[in-house]
Design an enzyme around this catalytic site. Structure first.
Site, PDB file in Angstrom:
ATOM      1  CE  LYS A 141      -3.691  -2.329   2.577  1.00  0.00           C
ATOM      2  NZ  LYS A 141      -4.940  -2.324   1.836  1.00  0.00           N
ATOM      3  CG  HIS A 183      -2.259  -7.527   7.191  1.00  0.00           C
ATOM      4  ND1 HIS A 183      -1.399  -7.962   6.211  1.00  0.00           N
ATOM      5  CD2 HIS A 183      -3.446  -8.118   6.932  1.00  0.00           C
ATOM      6  CE1 HIS A 183      -2.056  -8.789   5.400  1.00  0.00           C
ATOM      7  NE2 HIS A 183      -3.288  -8.899   5.821  1.00  0.00           N
ATOM      8  CG  ASP A 217      -7.167 -12.998   8.685  1.00  0.00           C
ATOM      9  OD1 ASP A 217      -6.598 -13.460   7.677  1.00  0.00           O
ATOM     10  OD2 ASP A 217      -8.110 -12.189   8.612  1.00  0.00           O
TER      11      ASP A 217
HETATM   12  C1  BG6 Z   1      -6.384 -10.193   4.547  1.00  0.00           C
HETATM   13  C2  BG6 Z   1      -7.176 -10.893   5.605  1.00  0.00           C
HETATM   14  O1  BG6 Z   1      -5.030 -10.548   4.625  1.00  0.00           O
HETATM   15  O2  BG6 Z   1      -6.511  -8.781   4.710  1.00  0.00           O
HETATM   16  C3  BG6 Z   1      -8.633 -10.457   5.574  1.00  0.00           C
HETATM   17  O3  BG6 Z   1      -7.087 -12.293   5.403  1.00  0.00           O
HETATM   18  C4  BG6 Z   1      -8.743  -8.960   5.633  1.00  0.00           C
HETATM   19  O4  BG6 Z   1      -9.366 -11.051   6.636  1.00  0.00           O
HETATM   20  C5  BG6 Z   1      -7.849  -8.311   4.596  1.00  0.00           C
HETATM   21  O5  BG6 Z   1     -10.100  -8.602   5.399  1.00  0.00           O
HETATM   22  C6  BG6 Z   1      -7.814  -6.810   4.770  1.00  0.00           C
HETATM   23  O6  BG6 Z   1      -7.109  -6.236   3.715  1.00  0.00           O
HETATM   24  P1  BG6 Z   1      -7.421  -4.745   3.238  1.00  0.00           P
HETATM   25  O7  BG6 Z   1      -6.368  -4.462   2.221  1.00  0.00           O
HETATM   26  O8  BG6 Z   1      -8.814  -4.761   2.684  1.00  0.00           O
HETATM   27  O9  BG6 Z   1      -7.323  -3.892   4.458  1.00  0.00           O
END
Ligand code: BG6
Length: 489
Positions: free
Chosen positions: A190, A248, A243
């Site tokens: 991002k 993240h 997850d």
């Molecule tokens: C994914 C997860 O890695 O990231 C999901 O498995 C989540 O559960 C998603 O919804 C969120 O990504 P973004 O880019 O929409 O914030």
């Protein structure tokens, strides 16, 4: 097309294992196609889709691609000859050694046909359970080394805990060198996440502030309004900590907390990120709040509870919300809490990093002003409405003495065209051989080590919250939960 650095691309064959997957249809094909039509890829973009599907042909795969491209964007209805001329399919059958040999032979044929020099990307768009066997199969067929360069791309989750991540890394390294491996965490693709590096290291005024002397706390929030519907099979086995938090949110933490790298290259940046992870003490279970959404409403629309979602066990205690506190035990951050918060079915979708500064050491306004200090907060909004805000105090005009909280505000959309999809950036970096935005083996393992004490909470620890609330009540009491209405506008 943007990326961390400027790149030179060499002709290569792009092989996707898991070519009929949801990831391929929803993310990879549209991103590859956009890169091609936007002119970011100057070399031919030849794709070999691979899956176990028997009886599937090149033409079937081309049809699948056309449908996926139109589903992603109706403007993609005219893909021209690209799908017919550049997309191929190879079945991997039962995944036997002979099947991998057949794949190797097909790769050579295509390379000859398109005069490619033998550079290859192998993208595993596969369920994690298939990673190990696929990596071994590629190795046995000699596909880990080609006439040119060979790169392996692995999607998260990288393991399910520390032991499984170590096993996966070890097996990967039996076949591929770490310099060949690209572990994707799409948050790193991002633009606003990459901008954290530029914000911090291209603007010298912030560096002296970025320290325990002046920072009171850091809160990283990834709020989602969607539930787990449609992905229950995966999500119910995974939960929010595995997850979202282990990958993240932890990646956002490393970019926020890392030291200045000695250079703007993959090894320098990843070395600093790994140092942050090493310095984080394993989370204490008493510093974690877990939640699971029950029936509620989002934007006035009634939505079912998690246990009512199709495919979720009616007595599931998988967490859909986590709020926790970590400490980075180094000279810069000792004693500063880092709060990580994420959940599904929260009132709004946003990702923010809020750095809250300390109040002035002496409050000189008494007795003239009855109020107390309202700390400065620097908020990076990663999505949506990308940008940042600095919250500060001003004197309201007139008497009596009154303070008012104001914001300096910057928004990407006011300056730049729409930001590219994370996958476009990451795919381009893979093709260019830039590992900066990919997660190194040791980062994955350090991250699992941090969360080991908090994986798999007892059922009683997972507290209910109504869909549309900001998580269970306890999260608010043990966190400095910032007022989202104030942060995000
Ligand atoms: C994914 C997860 O890695 O990231 C999901 O498995 C989540 O559960 C998603 O919804 C969120 O990504 P973004 O880019 O929409 O914030």
């Amino acid at each position: 097309m943007t990326s961390v650095r400027n790149h030179h691309l060499e002709p290569h064959l792009f092989v996707v294992l898991g070519a009929t997957s949801d990831l391929m249809r929803r993310k990879l094909l549209p991103a590859l196609y956009r890169l091609r039509i936007e002119g970011a890829i100057h070399t031919p973009l030849i794709i070999l889709g691979v899956s176990r599907k028997a009886g599937f042909t090149d033409a079937d795969f081309q049809d699948l691609a056309r449908e996926a491209l139109v589903a992603a964007d109706p403007a993609h209805s005219e893909t021209g000859p690209w799908c017919d001329e550049c997309l191929y399919f190879q079945s991997l059958g039962a995944g036997s050694p002979e099947d991998f040999q057949a794949l190797a032979a097909r790769i050579q044929t295509l390379e000859q046909k398109h005069s490619l020099p033998g550079n290859r990307v192998f993208y595993l768009a596969l369920p994690p359970a298939k990673f190990m066997a696929t990596i071994a199969g590629l190795g046995q067929a000699g596909l880990n080394q080609g006439p040119g360069w060979t790169r392996l791309v692995v999607e998260k989750p990288f393991g399910n805990d520390l032991a499984s991540a170590q096993a996966l890394n070890a097996q990967t390294h039996d076949v591929f060198d770490e310099s060949q491996v690209y572990r994707i965490d799409h948050y790193l693709g991002k633009e606003t996440v990459q901008n954290l590096l530029v914000f911090r290291f291209a603007n010298a005024i912030f560096e002296p502030l970025w320290h325990r002397n002046l920072v009171k706390s850091v809160q990283i929030t990834v709020a989602e309004s969607l539930g787990a519907a449609g992905r229950a099979g995966y999500y119910d086995q995974t939960g929010a900590l595995r997850d979202m938090v282990q990958n993240h949110l932890t990646q956002l933490l490393t970019l926020t907390a890392m030291e200045v790298p000695v250079g703007f290259d993959a090894e320098s940046i990843r070395a600093e990120k790994a140092k942050v992870l090493r310095a984080i003490a394993p989370v204490k279970p008493e510093h974690v709040t877990y939640g699971q959404y029950v029936r509620g409403a989002i934007d006035g629309q009634a939505v079912p509870g998690y246990q009512e979602e199709p495919g979720v066990a009616p007595d599931s205690h998988t967490e859909t919300f986590v709020a926790l506190k970590l400490f980075v035990e180094n000279w810069r951050w000792e004693g500063v809490p880092f709060y990580l918060v994420t959940g599904k079915r929260l009132p709004r979708r946003f990702t923010q990093i809020a750095v809250t500064f300390r109040c002035p050491p002496v409050w000189v306004f008494e007795p003239h002003y009855a109020g107390t200090c309202s700390p400065n907060v620097l908020v990076f909004t990663v999505q949506p409405d990308e940008g940042f805000d600095l919250k500060f105090e001003v004197k309201a005009p007139g008497e009596p003495l009154e303070f008012k909280t104001q914001r300096l505000r910057y928004r990407y959309a006011e300056e730049f065209a729409p930001l590219p999809e994370a996958y476009e950036t990451l795919l381009l970096d893979i093709m260019a051989g830039d590992q900066t935005l990919f997660v190194r083996a040791d980062e994955v393992e350090w991250a699992w080590r941090i969360y080991a004490p908090a994986l798999d909470p007892p059922p009683a620890a997972v507290l209910p919250y109504p869909a549309g609330a900001w998580g269970p009540a306890r999260a608010e009491s043990c966190m400095e939960w910032p007022d989202p209405a104030l942060l995000y506008r």
